[in-house]
Design a protein around this motif. Structure first.
Motif, mmCIF file in Angstrom:
data_model
loop_
_atom_site.group_PDB
_atom_site.id
_atom_site.type_symbol
_atom_site.label_atom_id
_atom_site.label_comp_id
_atom_site.label_asym_id
_atom_site.label_seq_id
_atom_site.Cartn_x
_atom_site.Cartn_y
_atom_site.Cartn_z
ATOM 1 N N ARG A 194 23.584 45.651 71.289
ATOM 2 C CA ARG A 194 23.087 46.142 70.004
ATOM 3 C C ARG A 194 23.372 45.101 68.935
ATOM 4 O O ARG A 194 24.475 44.553 68.874
ATOM 5 N N VAL A 250 20.685 50.394 77.672
ATOM 6 C CA VAL A 250 21.065 49.495 76.586
ATOM 7 C C VAL A 250 22.058 48.463 77.113
ATOM 8 O O VAL A 250 23.074 48.821 77.717
ATOM 9 N N LEU A 261 18.361 47.635 69.567
ATOM 10 C CA LEU A 261 18.990 47.805 70.875
ATOM 11 C C LEU A 261 18.261 46.918 71.879
ATOM 12 O O LEU A 261 17.024 46.989 71.993
#
Length: 182
Positions: A7, A4, A83
């Motif tokens: 976000r 990731v 994400l």
């Protein structure tokens, strides 16, 4: 393995911008205008969708992104929680032997200088004070481990004496009391 890099926290304004919480050391490169981002819902098995960055600007420690095709608040609201991810295989190797990607540290066994096992790195936490290793204690060797869900160890040279990706270990020399149950 997907990592990731950001976000979507929420929409911003009425023109379709989204607020992105950054989770990468290189946001200027990753979120540059023209880049295509891969975004997916947390805990989803669906293939990531692609979003092209039309514009980016900093705002209150976060990034505001305008994405191609996201033109109003309603469309931006639909992206909340998305994400943005990259494949770990797409990352260049670190040129500094003392720098590591979070995913390289997660899962390593943490040992003391005498070789006794402290536990396993669950994740690397990024705080204003610096990086912390979140360690799942080994119930066999760490006193009071049953009562503790995690041990937080600052990822600093004064405590972390060595990292061996080959041996899958991180050696620490903690100050007195750091590993003691609270």
């Amino acid at each position: 393995m997907e990592l990731v890099i950001g976000r979507v926290a929420k929409s911003h304004g009425i023109k379709g911008e989204v607020v992105v919480e950054v989770r990468t050391d290189d946001p200027d490169d990753r979120f540059a205008a023209g880049n295509v981002l891969r975004g997916r819902r947390p805990r989803s098995d669906a293939a990531p969708a692609k979003y092209t960055v039309d514009a980016v600007r900093e705002h209150s420690g976060r990034l505001l992104l305008r994405l191609n095709g996201i033109d109003d608040k309603t469309a931006a609201d639909q992206l909340r929680g998305i994400l943005f991810v990259v494949e770990s295989t797409d990352l260049p190797p670190s040129e500094d032997p003392d720098e590591f990607y979070d995913h390289e540290l997660e899962g390593l066994t943490v040992i003391l200088t005498d070789g006794s096992v402290v536990g396993t790195v669950r994740e690397v936490l990024h705080s204003a004070a610096g990086e912390l290793l979140s360690i799942r204690p080994s119930s066999d060797t760490t006193p009071g481990a049953a009562a503790r869900a995690e041990i937080l160890v600052p990822f600093v040279a004064a405590i972390v004496t060595s990292v061996s990706l080959a041996d899958k270990t991180i050696e620490i020399d903690p100050p007195e009391g750091l590993l003691d149950p609270e």
